[in-house]
Design an enzyme around this catalytic site. Structure first.
Site, PDB file in Angstrom:
ATOM      1  N   HIS A  13     -58.200  -3.265 -19.610  1.00  0.00           N
ATOM      2  CA  HIS A  13     -59.121  -2.122 -19.777  1.00  0.00           C
ATOM      3  C   HIS A  13     -60.374  -2.611 -20.484  1.00  0.00           C
ATOM      4  O   HIS A  13     -60.364  -2.823 -21.699  1.00  0.00           O
ATOM      5  CB  HIS A  13     -58.450  -1.020 -20.608  1.00  0.00           C
ATOM      6  CG  HIS A  13     -59.295   0.215 -20.765  1.00  0.00           C
ATOM      7  ND1 HIS A  13     -58.797   1.476 -20.560  1.00  0.00           N
ATOM      8  CD2 HIS A  13     -60.598   0.385 -21.114  1.00  0.00           C
ATOM      9  CE1 HIS A  13     -59.749   2.372 -20.764  1.00  0.00           C
ATOM     10  NE2 HIS A  13     -60.854   1.722 -21.105  1.00  0.00           N
ATOM     11  N   HIS A  15     -64.933  -2.317 -20.553  1.00  0.00           N
ATOM     12  CA  HIS A  15     -66.211  -1.786 -20.062  1.00  0.00           C
ATOM     13  C   HIS A  15     -67.212  -2.934 -20.038  1.00  0.00           C
ATOM     14  O   HIS A  15     -67.562  -3.460 -21.100  1.00  0.00           O
ATOM     15  CB  HIS A  15     -66.721  -0.670 -20.975  1.00  0.00           C
ATOM     16  CG  HIS A  15     -65.798   0.499 -21.031  1.00  0.00           C
ATOM     17  ND1 HIS A  15     -65.910   1.579 -20.181  1.00  0.00           N
ATOM     18  CD2 HIS A  15     -64.715   0.742 -21.808  1.00  0.00           C
ATOM     19  CE1 HIS A  15     -64.943   2.447 -20.449  1.00  0.00           C
ATOM     20  NE2 HIS A  15     -64.192   1.958 -21.427  1.00  0.00           N
ATOM     21  N   LYS A  99     -59.395   5.778 -12.114  1.00  0.00           N
ATOM     22  CA  LYS A  99     -59.483   6.238 -13.496  1.00  0.00           C
ATOM     23  C   LYS A  99     -59.686   7.743 -13.574  1.00  0.00           C
ATOM     24  O   LYS A  99     -60.601   8.285 -12.956  1.00  0.00           O
ATOM     25  CB  LYS A  99     -60.647   5.520 -14.192  1.00  0.00           C
ATOM     26  CG  LYS A  99     -60.847   5.883 -15.658  1.00  0.00           C
ATOM     27  CD  LYS A  99     -59.715   5.374 -16.532  1.00  0.00           C
ATOM     28  CE  LYS A  99     -59.817   5.900 -17.961  1.00  0.00           C
ATOM     29  NZ  LYS A  99     -60.609   5.048 -18.831  1.00  0.00           N
ATOM     30  N   HIS A 136     -57.444   8.496 -19.161  1.00  0.00           N
ATOM     31  CA  HIS A 136     -57.993   8.773 -20.490  1.00  0.00           C
ATOM     32  C   HIS A 136     -57.287  10.035 -20.959  1.00  0.00           C
ATOM     33  O   HIS A 136     -57.621  11.140 -20.528  1.00  0.00           O
ATOM     34  CB  HIS A 136     -59.512   8.964 -20.457  1.00  0.00           C
ATOM     35  CG  HIS A 136     -60.085   9.177 -21.825  1.00  0.00           C
ATOM     36  ND1 HIS A 136     -60.797   8.216 -22.510  1.00  0.00           N
ATOM     37  CD2 HIS A 136     -59.988  10.230 -22.672  1.00  0.00           C
ATOM     38  CE1 HIS A 136     -61.123   8.674 -23.710  1.00  0.00           C
ATOM     39  NE2 HIS A 136     -60.642   9.899 -23.834  1.00  0.00           N
ATOM     40  N   HIS A 174     -55.360   3.102 -23.768  1.00  0.00           N
ATOM     41  CA  HIS A 174     -55.712   3.079 -25.198  1.00  0.00           C
ATOM     42  C   HIS A 174     -54.974   4.157 -26.001  1.00  0.00           C
ATOM     43  O   HIS A 174     -55.579   5.062 -26.580  1.00  0.00           O
ATOM     44  CB  HIS A 174     -57.222   3.200 -25.414  1.00  0.00           C
ATOM     45  CG  HIS A 174     -57.944   4.190 -24.534  1.00  0.00           C
ATOM     46  ND1 HIS A 174     -57.581   5.500 -24.421  1.00  0.00           N
ATOM     47  CD2 HIS A 174     -59.002   4.026 -23.711  1.00  0.00           C
ATOM     48  CE1 HIS A 174     -58.409   6.103 -23.593  1.00  0.00           C
ATOM     49  NE2 HIS A 174     -59.270   5.231 -23.140  1.00  0.00           N
ATOM     50  N   ASP A 247     -60.334  -2.017 -24.272  1.00  0.00           N
ATOM     51  CA  ASP A 247     -61.321  -0.920 -24.294  1.00  0.00           C
ATOM     52  C   ASP A 247     -62.581  -1.358 -25.022  1.00  0.00           C
ATOM     53  O   ASP A 247     -63.237  -0.542 -25.677  1.00  0.00           O
ATOM     54  CB  ASP A 247     -60.743   0.362 -24.916  1.00  0.00           C
ATOM     55  CG  ASP A 247     -61.597   1.586 -24.567  1.00  0.00           C
ATOM     56  OD1 ASP A 247     -62.395   1.508 -23.617  1.00  0.00           O
ATOM     57  OD2 ASP A 247     -61.461   2.609 -25.257  1.00  0.00           O
TER      58      ASP A 247
END
Ligand code: DOR
Ligand code: ZN
Length: 343
Positions: A13, A15, A99, A136, A174, A247
């Site tokens: 995970h 970004h 996602k 999420h 997360h 994350d």
């Protein structure tokens, strides 16, 4: 123990952003990880396989010459993602998850899902083809206390969704609470969770140490110490349902040190080193390889990585800031010492 050698790990995970910002942060991830599940919450989000594949090309185009790194792409689920898009994603062989951002839950989630029932046909297709739903897991009900939103989402949305689609592969991303740990433990082998380094290392006191600390603000927000302890227990337990997902979520310094600061903590500059700190504190360094390099690949049906990385016990100081496109970002533990170094 002064050296740790691990099979090359994966980050399930991360970004990476896009454009000059991506060019600044990508090497940090590519140095440490063989593969990474790359989040689709760009502006605009990656709704289609074609968009995800173009983004993949931009990532590959920015990799350092000698890097051996494979980005694993994801799609951004919306109320009207058609089941056919799931088939295309699966067929591509390059899209590894879809996602789910509840609309309004976090950064760039406004195009996310307003009601999970709107996605039932799409989830049915995902269950059929075995494409994981990456969640999420936070309720967006403004009446729910921000510290209770993960638990509320599990009760109100995730539990019922899994009852409806019992074979759907789900990664609860997360996780931050004991409730999430217990939920994942008691559900089937099709449900797993990622755990970040920052949620293993900090509790919610880190948000208010002598003043407000915007660089410790992320979503889901840090929780009480008892929850951090439950996460450490899960991560170091050897249970294959729990695996590494940083994350790492870079934002420009000005966007975080603001009247309404963005959520996200940057950890890619020291990701595996930070996990080593958490595992060592728990006297469980022997469990790090399973968590970082084995469990996630198995869940995603990926072959184990070849090669290894080595961490040596050697202090290094995290820079106060790092370049982020034309701006700067403040990494976790800026100006502090980290006792493990990538060899
Ligand atoms: O803290 C976070 N930052 N949580 C998220 O869910 C999104 C992420 C981001 O993209 O900045
Ligand atoms: Zn994220």
């Amino acid at each position: 123990m002064d050296r740790i050698t691990l099979r090359r790990p994966d980050d399930f995970h991360v970004h990476l952003r896009d454009g000059p910002a991506m060019a600044s942060v990508l090497a940090d991830t590519a140095r440490r990880f063989a593969r990474a599940i790359v989040m689709p919450n760009l502006k605009p989000p990656l709704r289609t396989t074609a968009q995800a594949l173009h983004y993949r090309d931009r990532i590959l185009g920015e990799l350092p010459e000698d890097a051996e790194f494979e980005p694993l792409m994801t799609l951004y689920l919306t109320d009207d993602t058609p089941p056919e898009e799931i088939s295309r994603a699966k067929l591509s062989g390059r899209v590894h998850g879809v996602k789910l951002y509840p609309a309004g839950a976090t950064t760039h989630s406004d195009a996310g899902v307003t009601r999970i029932s709107r996605c039932f046909h799409t989830l049915e297709k995902m269950e059929e083809v075995g494409l994981p739903l990456l969640v999420h897991g936070e309720s967006t009900d403004p009446a729910i206390d921000v510290f209770d939103r993960e638990q509320a989402f599990i009760e109100e949305t995730l539990g019922p969704t899994l009852e409806r689609f019992p074979r759907l592969k789900v990664v609860l991303e997360h996780i931050t609470t004991r409730d999430a740990v217990q939920f994942v433990e008691v559900t089937g082998a099709n449900v797993a969770a990622t755990i970040t380094a920052h949620h293993l290392l900090m509790n919610r006191n880190a948000l208010f140490m002598g003043g407000i600390r915007p660089h410790h603000y992320c979503l889901p927000v840090l929780k009480r110490e008892e929850h951090r302890e439950a996460l450490v227990e899960a991560a170091t337990s050897g249970n294959p349902k729990f695996f590494l997902g940083t994350d790492s979520a870079p934002h420009a310094r000005a966007a975080k040190e603001a009247g309404c600061g963005c959520a996200g903590i940057y950890t890619a500059h020291g990701a595996i080193e930070l996990y080593a700190i958490a595992f060592e504190e728990a006297h469980a360094l022997d469990q790090l390889e399973g968590f970082a390099s084995v469990h996630g690949a198995r869940f995603y049906n990926l072959p184990p990585n070849r090669g290894s990385i080595t961490l040596v016990r050697e202090d290094w100081t995290v820079p106060e800031t790092l370049a982020f496109g034309g701006e700067a970002l403040v990494p976790l533990r800026a100006g502090e010492t980290i006792p493990w170094k990538l060899a």
